[in-house]
Design an enzyme around this catalytic site. Structure first.
Site, PDB file in Angstrom:
ATOM      1  N   GLY A  81      31.689  30.299  37.844  1.00 55.01           N
ATOM      2  CA  GLY A  81      30.499  30.470  37.005  1.00 55.01           C
ATOM      3  C   GLY A  81      29.416  31.288  37.687  1.00 55.01           C
ATOM      4  CB  CYS A  82      27.898  31.102  41.053  1.00 52.45           C
ATOM      5  SG  CYS A  82      27.206  29.435  40.895  1.00 52.45           S
ATOM      6  CB  THR A  83      31.736  34.921  40.642  1.00 49.76           C
ATOM      7  OG1 THR A  83      31.859  34.253  41.902  1.00 49.76           O
ATOM      8  CG2 THR A  83      32.229  36.352  40.768  1.00 49.76           C
TER       9      THR A  83
END
Length: 92
Positions: A44-46
């Site tokens: 998700g952060c990527t």
């Protein structure tokens, strides 16, 4: 600490992936986008970071500087940002 939407961020000085210190108050008068994410190298952060990367021209067209902040170490940030072509990340 919690900050309500629309409230100014508190001042900070943190180390960026390029080794420089970033002090929020030194950017006063400039448009600054701070996005916070929980951990480097997670799916998700990527996706979120790459979305900012892919839309950096829009951010810059508004004269804004973009910083991603997470609690990971500078070493981990560098390992995350370099392969993804991300501009800058800050450890906090």
């Amino acid at each position: 600490m919690s900050i309500a939407e629309g409230q100014p961020a508190p001042d900070f000085t943190l180390t960026s992936t390029d080794g420089s210190l970033v002090t929020l108050s030194s950017l006063k008068g400039q448009n600054v986008v701070l996005y916070f994410y929980p951990k480097d190298d997670t799916s998700g952060c990527t996706v979120e970071a790459c979305s900012f990367r892919d839309n950096i021209a829009t951010v810059q067209s508004h004269g804004a500087l973009l910083f991603g902040l997470s609690p990971d170490s500078i070493k981990k940030h560098a390992k995350f940002t370099q392969p993804e072509g991300l501009e800058i990340s800050i450890a906090w």
